[in-house]
Write an enzyme that holds these catalytic residues in place. Structure first.
Site, PDB file in Angstrom:
ATOM      1  N   ARG A 125      25.954  56.660  96.085  1.00 31.75           N
ATOM      2  CA  ARG A 125      24.749  56.896  95.257  1.00 31.75           C
ATOM      3  C   ARG A 125      25.108  56.904  93.781  1.00 31.75           C
ATOM      4  O   ARG A 125      24.941  55.897  93.092  1.00 31.75           O
ATOM      5  CB  ARG A 125      24.069  58.207  95.700  1.00 31.75           C
ATOM      6  CG  ARG A 125      22.650  58.390  95.145  1.00 31.75           C
ATOM      7  CD  ARG A 125      22.582  58.882  93.713  1.00 31.75           C
ATOM      8  NE  ARG A 125      23.192  60.195  93.508  1.00 31.75           N
ATOM      9  CZ  ARG A 125      23.389  60.723  92.305  1.00 31.75           C
ATOM     10  NH1 ARG A 125      23.014  60.080  91.209  1.00 31.75           N
ATOM     11  NH2 ARG A 125      23.997  61.900  92.172  1.00 31.75           N
ATOM     12  N   ASP A 126      25.636  58.005  93.270  1.00 30.72           N
ATOM     13  CA  ASP A 126      25.998  58.080  91.845  1.00 30.72           C
ATOM     14  C   ASP A 126      26.963  56.941  91.505  1.00 30.72           C
ATOM     15  O   ASP A 126      26.862  56.303  90.453  1.00 30.72           O
ATOM     16  CB  ASP A 126      26.654  59.444  91.561  1.00 30.72           C
ATOM     17  CG  ASP A 126      26.660  59.832  90.094  1.00 30.72           C
ATOM     18  OD1 ASP A 126      26.749  58.930  89.255  1.00 30.72           O
ATOM     19  OD2 ASP A 126      26.600  61.034  89.794  1.00 30.72           O
TER      20      ASP A 126
ATOM     21  N   HIS B  29      29.675  69.211  89.780  1.00 33.60           N
ATOM     22  CA  HIS B  29      29.470  67.749  89.762  1.00 33.60           C
ATOM     23  C   HIS B  29      29.891  67.257  88.378  1.00 33.60           C
ATOM     24  O   HIS B  29      29.078  67.195  87.454  1.00 33.60           O
ATOM     25  CB  HIS B  29      27.990  67.465  90.038  1.00 33.60           C
ATOM     26  CG  HIS B  29      27.598  66.026  90.007  1.00 33.60           C
ATOM     27  ND1 HIS B  29      27.238  65.317  91.138  1.00 33.60           N
ATOM     28  CD2 HIS B  29      27.486  65.141  88.990  1.00 33.60           C
ATOM     29  CE1 HIS B  29      26.919  64.093  90.813  1.00 33.60           C
ATOM     30  NE2 HIS B  29      27.057  63.960  89.506  1.00 33.60           N
TER      31      HIS B  29
ATOM     32  N   HIS C 162      31.489  64.640  85.713  1.00 34.19           N
ATOM     33  CA  HIS C 162      31.902  63.278  85.326  1.00 34.19           C
ATOM     34  C   HIS C 162      33.159  63.412  84.454  1.00 34.19           C
ATOM     35  O   HIS C 162      33.440  64.483  83.908  1.00 34.19           O
ATOM     36  CB  HIS C 162      30.746  62.563  84.619  1.00 34.19           C
ATOM     37  CG  HIS C 162      29.662  62.150  85.575  1.00 34.19           C
ATOM     38  ND1 HIS C 162      29.469  60.843  85.958  1.00 34.19           N
ATOM     39  CD2 HIS C 162      28.741  62.871  86.269  1.00 34.19           C
ATOM     40  CE1 HIS C 162      28.469  60.784  86.834  1.00 34.19           C
ATOM     41  NE2 HIS C 162      28.002  62.005  87.030  1.00 34.19           N
TER      42      HIS C 162
ATOM     43  N   CYS D 190      25.123  57.190  84.971  1.00 32.20           N
ATOM     44  CA  CYS D 190      23.664  57.263  85.032  1.00 32.20           C
ATOM     45  C   CYS D 190      23.125  56.434  83.872  1.00 32.20           C
ATOM     46  O   CYS D 190      23.584  56.577  82.747  1.00 32.20           O
ATOM     47  CB  CYS D 190      23.234  58.731  84.924  1.00 32.20           C
ATOM     48  SG  CYS D 190      21.463  58.964  84.776  1.00 32.20           S
TER      49      CYS D 190
ATOM     50  N   ASN E   7      32.111  59.691  88.013  1.00 32.04           N
ATOM     51  CA  ASN E   7      32.402  61.026  88.556  1.00 32.04           C
ATOM     52  C   ASN E   7      33.908  61.216  88.611  1.00 32.04           C
ATOM     53  O   ASN E   7      34.668  60.252  88.622  1.00 32.04           O
ATOM     54  CB  ASN E   7      31.888  61.115  89.998  1.00 32.04           C
ATOM     55  CG  ASN E   7      30.385  61.093  90.088  1.00 32.04           C
ATOM     56  OD1 ASN E   7      29.773  60.035  90.027  1.00 32.04           O
ATOM     57  ND2 ASN E   7      29.792  62.249  90.237  1.00 32.04           N
TER      58      ASN E   7
HETATM   59  P1  HMG Z   1       7.142  58.034  86.592  1.00 32.31           P
HETATM   60  O1  HMG Z   1       6.964  56.720  85.903  1.00 32.31           O
HETATM   61  O2  HMG Z   1       6.886  59.262  85.809  1.00 32.31           O
HETATM   62  O3  HMG Z   1       6.330  58.136  87.950  1.00 32.31           O
HETATM   63  O4  HMG Z   1       8.622  58.041  87.178  1.00 32.31           O
HETATM   64  P2  HMG Z   1       4.882  57.741  88.354  1.00 32.31           P
HETATM   65  O5  HMG Z   1       4.525  58.677  89.441  1.00 32.31           O
HETATM   66  O6  HMG Z   1       3.994  57.618  87.144  1.00 32.31           O
HETATM   67  O7  HMG Z   1       5.049  56.269  88.987  1.00 32.31           O
HETATM   68  C1  HMG Z   1       5.406  55.143  88.238  1.00 32.31           C
HETATM   69  C2  HMG Z   1       5.829  54.038  89.183  1.00 32.31           C
HETATM   70  O8  HMG Z   1       6.996  54.427  89.926  1.00 32.31           O
HETATM   71  C3  HMG Z   1       4.765  53.697  90.233  1.00 32.31           C
HETATM   72  O9  HMG Z   1       4.948  52.330  90.561  1.00 32.31           O
HETATM   73  C4  HMG Z   1       5.170  54.524  91.406  1.00 32.31           C
HETATM   74  O10 HMG Z   1       4.719  54.036  92.625  1.00 32.31           O
HETATM   75  C5  HMG Z   1       6.675  54.427  91.331  1.00 32.31           C
HETATM   76  P3  HMG Z   1       4.062  51.162  89.884  1.00 32.31           P
HETATM   77  O11 HMG Z   1       2.658  51.557  90.167  1.00 32.31           O
HETATM   78  O12 HMG Z   1       4.398  51.198  88.403  1.00 32.31           O
HETATM   79  O13 HMG Z   1       4.555  49.929  90.569  1.00 32.31           O
HETATM   80  N1  HMG Z   1       7.338  55.600  91.935  1.00 32.31           N
HETATM   81  C6  HMG Z   1       8.245  55.502  92.923  1.00 32.31           C
HETATM   82  N2  HMG Z   1       8.749  54.450  93.585  1.00 32.31           N
HETATM   83  C7  HMG Z   1       9.658  54.720  94.558  1.00 32.31           C
HETATM   84  N3  HMG Z   1      10.079  55.954  94.858  1.00 32.31           N
HETATM   85  C8  HMG Z   1       9.581  57.020  94.206  1.00 32.31           C
HETATM   86  C9  HMG Z   1       8.621  56.820  93.206  1.00 32.31           C
HETATM   87  N4  HMG Z   1       7.958  57.645  92.383  1.00 32.31           N
HETATM   88  C10 HMG Z   1       7.177  56.885  91.612  1.00 32.31           C
HETATM   89  N5  HMG Z   1      10.023  58.245  94.519  1.00 32.31           N
HETATM   90  C11 HMG Z   1      10.427  58.819  88.520  1.00 32.31           C
HETATM   91  C12 HMG Z   1       9.197  59.201  87.727  1.00 32.31           C
HETATM   92  C13 HMG Z   1      11.230  60.071  88.741  1.00 32.31           C
HETATM   93  C14 HMG Z   1       9.990  58.230  89.839  1.00 32.31           C
HETATM   94  C15 HMG Z   1      11.236  57.762  87.735  1.00 32.31           C
HETATM   95  O14 HMG Z   1      11.437  58.229  86.430  1.00 32.31           O
HETATM   96  C16 HMG Z   1      12.576  57.461  88.373  1.00 32.31           C
HETATM   97  O15 HMG Z   1      12.658  56.975  89.488  1.00 32.31           O
HETATM   98  N6  HMG Z   1      13.657  57.715  87.636  1.00 32.31           N
HETATM   99  C17 HMG Z   1      15.011  57.430  88.117  1.00 32.31           C
HETATM  100  C18 HMG Z   1      15.790  58.677  88.085  1.00 32.31           C
HETATM  101  C19 HMG Z   1      17.189  58.451  88.641  1.00 32.31           C
HETATM  102  O16 HMG Z   1      17.354  58.009  89.771  1.00 32.31           O
HETATM  103  N7  HMG Z   1      18.200  58.750  87.823  1.00 32.31           N
HETATM  104  C20 HMG Z   1      19.575  58.677  88.254  1.00 32.31           C
HETATM  105  C21 HMG Z   1      19.911  59.752  89.215  1.00 32.31           C
HETATM  106  S1  HMG Z   1      20.086  61.371  88.467  1.00 32.31           S
HETATM  107  C22 HMG Z   1      21.757  61.469  88.081  1.00 32.31           C
HETATM  108  O17 HMG Z   1      22.459  60.501  88.168  1.00 32.31           O
HETATM  109  C23 HMG Z   1      22.337  62.796  87.693  1.00 32.31           C
HETATM  110  C24 HMG Z   1      23.127  63.440  88.826  1.00 32.31           C
HETATM  111  O18 HMG Z   1      24.161  62.580  89.283  1.00 32.31           O
HETATM  112  C25 HMG Z   1      23.764  64.757  88.344  1.00 32.31           C
HETATM  113  C26 HMG Z   1      24.545  64.602  87.033  1.00 32.31           C
HETATM  114  O19 HMG Z   1      25.454  63.756  86.952  1.00 32.31           O
HETATM  115  O20 HMG Z   1      24.220  65.364  86.120  1.00 32.31           O
HETATM  116  C27 HMG Z   1      22.233  63.774  90.016  1.00 32.31           C
HETATM  117 MG    MG Z   2      26.107  62.323  88.316  1.00 30.62          MG
END
Ligand code: HMG
Ligand code: MG
Length: 303
Positions: free
Chosen positions: A13-14, A204, A206, A237, A246
């Protein structure tokens, strides 16, 4: 220190979510199988997020379905009810909700404030409870933010407590951009421990500035026994500019082995999994231990 540490493998994933190369579903499944075979029985395998935001995670439903019968625990990221429904339909038994200790990062990553994210998680966690699904929580930017810089330990503690109070069984504290140092990590963990039992925390980290192992050691001195790590040091990310991967699973396992702490991981098999993914991505692993072991194997084969 106690006898064992639980590693949550983040590679699929990450590790892959920020790669230029889109790794196919079949190759992601093969990667997960190899990691499980190496003894990494808790693996974060995908994310049910917007495909426009993170195209690398498209097909997480297929991945989840395919690995569900393997001996292990498989986690997926879920940002909202839409993601929850898809994860549940794919058979996920553990989901992770994710927010941040920094408002700017929360906006960039999930397009809402911290408070709004917690509101979004309420129905997700309620559904999960009904369906018997466990929920883990992430707090990003626990040791610094790419947009706001310094983040106060109390801000991390507040968000960690909110996730705990919502019903997360474990809170994983993310040094998303890898800027922390050991004393800072200790201060942050001490603040969080006032609100969340240390036995329910994970680290967690990096490794952007090469401090992750030192920070993990410091965190272990505070009593934390769950470590998120990614094979080969993969990871990043798209909303954390400048951050690298990571902490590498190989590096963590090597350190823990040296301390006599059990992880259940077979280093040779882990290295094989990492090398196979490395070949697909077209570059060597950044893990120091993987590089050292690969060099050693090369020397041995040329003798
Ligand atoms: P949004 O634009 O605010 O959401 O996104 P929305 O509800 O307004 O929907 C917009 C569009 O996204 C729509 O599609 C929805 O259907 C679709 P459209 O009509 O434009 O075609 N949508 C989705 N599609 C699939 N699955 C869903 C979903 N929700 C809405 N669940 C949202 C909000 C959170 C969805 C968006 O901003 C997003 O997906 N962001 C990606 C976040 C992400 O994955 N980031 C990386 C992971 S976090 C990380 O790496 C940190 C971590 O490792 C810890 C660390 O290192 O600190 C965990
Ligand atoms: Mg991370």
């Amino acid at each position: 220190m106690s006898e064992s540490v639980r590693i949550i493998e983040m590679g699929p994933r990450d590790g892959l979510q920020n790669e230029k190369t889109l790794v196919s579903v079949a190759d992601r499944i093969a990667f997960i199988r190899a990691l499980v075979d190496a003894g990494l029985t808790t693996v974060e395998v995908g994310a049910f997020v917007s495909p426009k935001a993170i195209p690398q995670m498209v097909g997480s439903d297929e991945v989840m379905r395919s690995v569900a019968s393997l001996p292990g625990e498989f986690h997926v990221l879920v940002p909202n009810v839409k993601g929850y429904e898809a994860a549940h339909a794919a058979g996920a038994k553990v989901i992770s909700v994710f927010t941040a200790a920094s408002e700017s990062f929360s906006r960039a990553n999930i397009n809402c404030s911290i408070g709004e994210s917690l509101e979004r998680f309420k129905p997700v966690i309620a559904h999960a409870k009904t369906d018997g699904i466990k929920v883990r929580g992430y707090v990003s930017c626990a040791l610094g933010c790419p947009y706001e810089g310094e983040i106060k330990p109390q801000a991390v503690a507040d968000v960690a407590k909110a996730l705990w109070d919502l019903g997360c069984y474990e809170v994983s504290l993310g040094d998303t951009i890898g800027v922390g140092t050991p004393l800072k990590a200790k201060q942050m963990l001490r603040a969080v421990c006032d609100d969340v039992p240390v036995t329910h925390l994970a680290m967690h980290f990096h490794d952007t500035y090469g401090q992750a192992l030192a920070n993990l050691y410091a965190g272990m001195e505070e009593g934390v026994r769950v470590i998120d790590a990614a094979a080969g040091g993969l990871g990043g990310c798209p909303y954390a500019p400048g951050a690298t991967g990571n902490v590498a699973t190989e590096d963590v396992v090597y350190m823990l082995d040296g301390m006599g702490i059990r992880t259940g991981v077979d280093m040779a098999k882990l290295l094989a999994a990492t090398n196979a993914m490395s070949r697909l991505l077209g570059r060597p692993p950044v893990s120091r231990v993987a590089a050292a072991l690969n060099a050693k194997a090369k020397r041995a084969s040329s003798e």
